[in-house]
Scaffold this motif. Structure first.
Motif, PDB file in Angstrom:
ATOM      1  N   VAL A   3       0.839  -1.197   0.000  1.00 38.60           N
ATOM      2  CA  VAL A   3       0.000   0.000   0.000  1.00 38.60           C
ATOM      3  C   VAL A   3       0.875   1.248   0.000  1.00 38.60           C
ATOM      4  CG1 VAL A   3      -1.750   1.284   1.305  1.00 38.60           C
ATOM      5  CG2 VAL A   3      -1.836  -1.207   1.251  1.00 38.60           C
ATOM      6  N   LEU A   4       0.497   2.220  -0.821  1.00 39.02           N
ATOM      7  CA  LEU A   4       1.169   3.525  -0.828  1.00 39.02           C
ATOM      8  C   LEU A   4       0.197   4.579  -0.297  1.00 39.02           C
ATOM      9  CD1 LEU A   4       3.362   5.622  -1.773  1.00 39.02           C
ATOM     10  CD2 LEU A   4       2.270   5.580  -4.020  1.00 39.02           C
ATOM     11  N   ILE A   5       0.647   5.375   0.659  1.00 36.56           N
ATOM     12  CA  ILE A   5      -0.175   6.469   1.194  1.00 36.56           C
ATOM     13  C   ILE A   5       0.444   7.787   0.733  1.00 36.56           C
ATOM     14  CG2 ILE A   5      -0.976   7.595   3.334  1.00 36.56           C
ATOM     15  CD1 ILE A   5      -0.691   4.724   4.617  1.00 36.56           C
ATOM     16  N   VAL A   6      -0.395   8.705   0.266  1.00 37.50           N
ATOM     17  CA  VAL A   6       0.111   9.992  -0.220  1.00 37.50           C
ATOM     18  C   VAL A   6      -0.234  11.095   0.780  1.00 37.50           C
ATOM     19  CG1 VAL A   6       0.045  11.694  -2.087  1.00 37.50           C
ATOM     20  CG2 VAL A   6      -0.074   9.259  -2.629  1.00 37.50           C
ATOM     21  N   VAL A  25      -2.065  -6.538   4.677  1.00 40.19           N
ATOM     22  CA  VAL A  25      -0.993  -5.644   4.221  1.00 40.19           C
ATOM     23  C   VAL A  25       0.383  -6.145   4.655  1.00 40.19           C
ATOM     24  CG1 VAL A  25      -0.097  -3.285   4.423  1.00 40.19           C
ATOM     25  CG2 VAL A  25      -2.555  -3.675   4.223  1.00 40.19           C
ATOM     26  N   ASP A  26       1.305  -6.273   3.670  1.00 40.50           N
ATOM     27  CA  ASP A  26       2.670  -6.712   3.976  1.00 40.50           C
ATOM     28  C   ASP A  26       3.634  -5.546   4.077  1.00 40.50           C
ATOM     29  OD1 ASP A  26       1.934  -9.461   3.562  1.00 40.50           O
ATOM     30  OD2 ASP A  26       1.803  -8.926   1.437  1.00 40.50           O
ATOM     31  N   LYS A  27       3.394  -4.528   3.227  1.00 42.83           N
ATOM     32  CA  LYS A  27       4.376  -3.444   3.190  1.00 42.83           C
ATOM     33  C   LYS A  27       3.664  -2.121   2.901  1.00 42.83           C
ATOM     34  CE  LYS A  27       8.822  -2.046   1.893  1.00 42.83           C
ATOM     35  NZ  LYS A  27       9.606  -1.669   2.981  1.00 42.83           N
ATOM     36  N   ILE A  28       4.070  -1.076   3.612  1.00 41.55           N
ATOM     37  CA  ILE A  28       3.472   0.250   3.429  1.00 41.55           C
ATOM     38  C   ILE A  28       4.560   1.236   3.013  1.00 41.55           C
ATOM     39  CG2 ILE A  28       2.055   2.066   4.491  1.00 41.55           C
ATOM     40  CD1 ILE A  28       1.280   0.082   6.665  1.00 41.55           C
ATOM     41  N   TYR A  29       4.215   2.076   2.039  1.00 35.29           N
ATOM     42  CA  TYR A  29       5.078   3.185   1.647  1.00 35.29           C
ATOM     43  C   TYR A  29       4.284   4.466   1.876  1.00 35.29           C
ATOM     44  CZ  TYR A  29       7.729  -0.331  -0.949  1.00 35.29           C
ATOM     45  OH  TYR A  29       8.464  -1.432  -1.303  1.00 35.29           O
ATOM     46  N   CYS A  30       4.986   5.559   2.150  1.00 39.77           N
ATOM     47  CA  CYS A  30       4.290   6.836   2.258  1.00 39.77           C
ATOM     48  C   CYS A  30       5.118   7.916   1.569  1.00 39.77           C
ATOM     49  CB  CYS A  30       4.060   7.201   3.729  1.00 39.77           C
ATOM     50  SG  CYS A  30       3.020   8.654   3.918  1.00 39.77           S
ATOM     51  N   ALA A  31       4.452   8.691   0.712  1.00 37.84           N
ATOM     52  CA  ALA A  31       5.129   9.768  -0.012  1.00 37.84           C
ATOM     53  C   ALA A  31       4.457  11.092   0.334  1.00 37.84           C
ATOM     54  CB  ALA A  31       5.056   9.524  -1.524  1.00 37.84           C
ATOM     55  N   PRO A  32       5.150  12.089   0.925  1.00 41.06           N
ATOM     56  CA  PRO A  32       6.531  11.957   1.381  1.00 41.06           C
ATOM     57  C   PRO A  32       6.658  11.426   2.808  1.00 41.06           C
ATOM     58  CG  PRO A  32       5.841  14.246   1.509  1.00 41.06           C
ATOM     59  CD  PRO A  32       4.664  13.485   0.986  1.00 41.06           C
ATOM     60  N   GLY A  33       5.558  11.405   3.600  1.00 37.97           N
ATOM     61  CA  GLY A  33       5.616  10.878   4.959  1.00 37.97           C
ATOM     62  C   GLY A  33       6.272  11.823   5.953  1.00 37.97           C
ATOM     63  N   ASN A  34       6.467  11.358   7.179  1.00 34.20           N
ATOM     64  CA  ASN A  34       7.182  12.135   8.201  1.00 34.20           C
ATOM     65  C   ASN A  34       7.825  11.156   9.190  1.00 34.20           C
ATOM     66  OD1 ASN A  34       5.315  11.429  10.294  1.00 34.20           O
ATOM     67  ND2 ASN A  34       3.967  13.128   9.725  1.00 34.20           N
ATOM     68  N   ALA A  35       8.442  11.710  10.240  1.00 37.01           N
ATOM     69  CA  ALA A  35       9.234  10.864  11.142  1.00 37.01           C
ATOM     70  C   ALA A  35       8.379   9.846  11.904  1.00 37.01           C
ATOM     71  CB  ALA A  35      10.009  11.747  12.116  1.00 37.01           C
ATOM     72  N   GLY A  36       7.108  10.162  12.141  1.00 29.74           N
ATOM     73  CA  GLY A  36       6.240   9.221  12.855  1.00 29.74           C
ATOM     74  C   GLY A  36       5.718   8.136  11.938  1.00 29.74           C
ATOM     75  N   GLU A  50       3.502  15.440  -7.339  1.00 29.23           N
ATOM     76  CA  GLU A  50       4.286  14.874  -8.463  1.00 29.23           C
ATOM     77  C   GLU A  50       3.623  13.574  -8.931  1.00 29.23           C
ATOM     78  OE1 GLU A  50       8.775  16.287  -8.012  1.00 29.23           O
ATOM     79  OE2 GLU A  50       8.169  15.053  -6.320  1.00 29.23           O
ATOM     80  N   PHE A  51       2.489  13.732  -9.626  1.00 28.28           N
ATOM     81  CA  PHE A  51       1.655  12.570  -9.967  1.00 28.28           C
ATOM     82  C   PHE A  51       2.382  11.542 -10.827  1.00 28.28           C
ATOM     83  CE2 PHE A  51      -2.231  15.660  -9.932  1.00 28.28           C
ATOM     84  CZ  PHE A  51      -2.042  15.868  -8.581  1.00 28.28           C
ATOM     85  N   GLU A  52       3.093  12.040 -11.848  1.00 29.74           N
ATOM     86  CA  GLU A  52       3.745  11.106 -12.771  1.00 29.74           C
ATOM     87  C   GLU A  52       4.825  10.304 -12.042  1.00 29.74           C
ATOM     88  OE1 GLU A  52       2.519  10.702 -15.748  1.00 29.74           O
ATOM     89  OE2 GLU A  52       1.240  12.482 -15.846  1.00 29.74           O
ATOM     90  N   LYS A  53       5.576  10.980 -11.189  1.00 25.48           N
ATOM     91  CA  LYS A  53       6.626  10.297 -10.421  1.00 25.48           C
ATOM     92  C   LYS A  53       6.005   9.280  -9.462  1.00 25.48           C
ATOM     93  CE  LYS A  53      10.417  13.604 -10.058  1.00 25.48           C
ATOM     94  NZ  LYS A  53      11.141  14.442  -9.103  1.00 25.48           N
ATOM     95  N   LEU A  54       4.897   9.672  -8.846  1.00 23.48           N
ATOM     96  CA  LEU A  54       4.233   8.760  -7.904  1.00 23.48           C
ATOM     97  C   LEU A  54       3.719   7.524  -8.636  1.00 23.48           C
ATOM     98  CD1 LEU A  54       2.254  11.329  -5.713  1.00 23.48           C
ATOM     99  CD2 LEU A  54       4.117   9.859  -4.929  1.00 23.48           C
ATOM    100  N   ALA A  55       3.119   7.748  -9.808  1.00 27.42           N
ATOM    101  CA  ALA A  55       2.582   6.619 -10.581  1.00 27.42           C
ATOM    102  C   ALA A  55       3.727   5.709 -11.044  1.00 27.42           C
ATOM    103  CB  ALA A  55       1.778   7.132 -11.769  1.00 27.42           C
TER     104      ALA A  55
END
Ligand code: AMP
Ligand code: GLY
Length: 423
Positions: A3-6, A25-36, A50-55
């Motif tokens: 899962v990717l969270i924006v 869920v096995d793995k989570i990504y967050c763009a850009p996220g924070n320390a928590g 940055e939609f194209e980069k995210l896609a």
């Protein structure tokens, strides 16, 4: 699944926490996220716009599902870009996110479909707005049409103030292009309630209610902020109010969007005011509230992945959306001076106290890693949430937990949830 969270705020931290609970869920990504958020997710250095980069990232990493927390990317059309690339994403398309992206659109929609809201006129011409004000009743409310970080609303007590408001919104462009068009609407009084809902295009299922505190200072004084604290549920959102809103506001809004060829899938956040003439819509948002998510999601029993997937697939009617029979309060710890001018970069102490403390959460809003330490990195720094058997207990617990963390220039409101005593 992956899962990717924006997004990068307290709301996205609450979403990440909620997603991390799901066994799917096995793995989570967050763009850009924070320390928590980094505790649950691999933070990716791509900005939310940055939609194209995210896609491209989502394709490369074989992301199964993307969840968008923020309004700007939704209104900007991130969902359309992901769908075009064959990627699965949760949120409204651009033509539906306009429900939040244009206040003039949402007012016209409500008028056309008889959804209760304040009386209003839309203006694209400053002179016409000025002329209208000459005959208006005060106080009156001016709203920049577009997104303005929650700051594009001015409540004006006199004609002079209102004229200054028109000048700053439409002529000086204080909120940029958001002020190309403006709504002038009737001033309403009453209690405010936030009702967030999941929507799959046809079916709408509401979450437990909440109330925000938008002003910076105690007693609802000071400037409007993104939100200084929340409680859930709202004792003023009674069964009768809920029944009225279901019949006259929630389903009619979803049906109206479909009828307009703007099928809405995602979250509709109904900002309501409980007036003497019944509940009325103050505003719509097309995403979770911040800090509403920080009190609503910790109380949600249903797996967030199940609900989100049902919204995308159009099977929300089959989901049993359940919340705990308790309460939660969130107190925001901000940098003193927010929302105007504040310093950043101060080390935060005491965060470890939240580890393994059932019912207590420290959601990061503006933090980052610096030299191996977590430091303040925003106006809103942390959202301290605690649960309790009832609202009073939750409030006591949340305020006790605000003392567990320390940083220079720490600022909070001391009256979050004061309304509970009047219920
Ligand atoms: P909005 O961004 O539209 O929710 O507006 C921000 C805040 O301004 C709301 O939470 C209300 O406190 C206040 N507000 C907005 N519209 C009105 C209105 N028509 N009457 C009174 N207060 C309003
Ligand atoms: N807390 C209000 C908002 O998220 O817009």
């Amino acid at each position: 699944m992956k899962v990717l969270i924006v997004g990068s705020g307290g709301r996205e931290h609450a979403i990440a926490w909620s997603v991390a609970k799901s066994e799917k869920v096995d793995k989570i990504y967050c763009a850009p996220g924070n320390a928590g958020i980094a505790e649950y997710a691999a933070c990716v250095d791509i900005a939310a716009m940055e939609f194209e980069k995210l896609a491209a990232f989502a394709k490369e990493e074989n992301i199964d599902l993307t969840i968008v927390g923020m309004d700007d990317p939704l209104v900007g059309g991130i969902v359309d870009v992901f769908e075009r690339e064959g990627l699965r994403i949760f949120g409204p398309r651009k033509n539906a996110a306009i429900l939040e992206g244009s206040k003039a659109f949402s007012k016209d929609l409500m008028k056309k479909y008889n959804i209760p809201t304040a009386g209003y006129e839309n203006f694209t011409d400053a002179d016409a707005a000025m002329a209208y004000l000459e005959k208006a009743k005060f106080p009156i409310v001016l709203k920049a049409d577009g997104l303005a970080l929650g700051k594009g609303v001015l409540i004006c007590n006199t004609l002079e103030e209102a004229k200054d408001g028109v000048r700053s919104i439409m002529m000086d462009k204080q909120f940029g292009t958001a002020g190309n068009c403006m709504v002038i609407e009737e001033f309403m009084t009453g209690r405010e309630v936030s009702v967030l809902s999941f929507v799959d295009g046809k079916t709408v299922k509401t979450m437990t209610s909440a109330q925000d505190h938008k002003r910076a200072k105690d007693g609802d004084k000071g400037l409007n902020t993104g939100g200084m604290g929340t409680f859930s549920p709202s004792p003023f959102y009674t069964k009768e109010v809920e029944a009225f809103c279901e019949k006259h506001i929630f389903q009619p809004t979803v049906d109206a969007m479909r009828a307009e060829g703007r099928e809405f899938k995602g979250i509709i956040f109904f900002g309501l005011m409980l007036t003497e003439d019944g509940p009325k819509v103050l505003e719509y948002n097309a995403r979770f509230g911040d800090p509403e998510a920080q009190v609503v999601l910790p109380r949600m029993k249903t797996d967030i992945i199940d609900v989100v997937e049902a919204c995308i697939d159009g099977t929300l009617d089959e989901v049993n959306l359940e919340f705990e029979d308790n309460a939660a309060v969130c107190v925001v710890l901000a940098s003193d001076g927010y929302p105007v001018k504040y310093e950043k970069g101060y080390p935060i102490e005491g965060l470890e106290k939240f580890k393994d403390q059932d019912g207590y959460y420290c959601f990061h809003a503006g933090t980052k890693f610096q030299d191996g330490k977590i430091v303040t990195n925003g106006g809103r720094v942390l959202g301290i949430t605690a649960k309790g058997a009832d609202l009073k207990e939750a409030r006591k617990n949340a305020y006790a937990a605000t003392e567990w963390v320390q940083f220079a220039n720490k600022y909070k409101r001391n009256d979050i949830g004061k309304a509970i005593d009047e219920a």
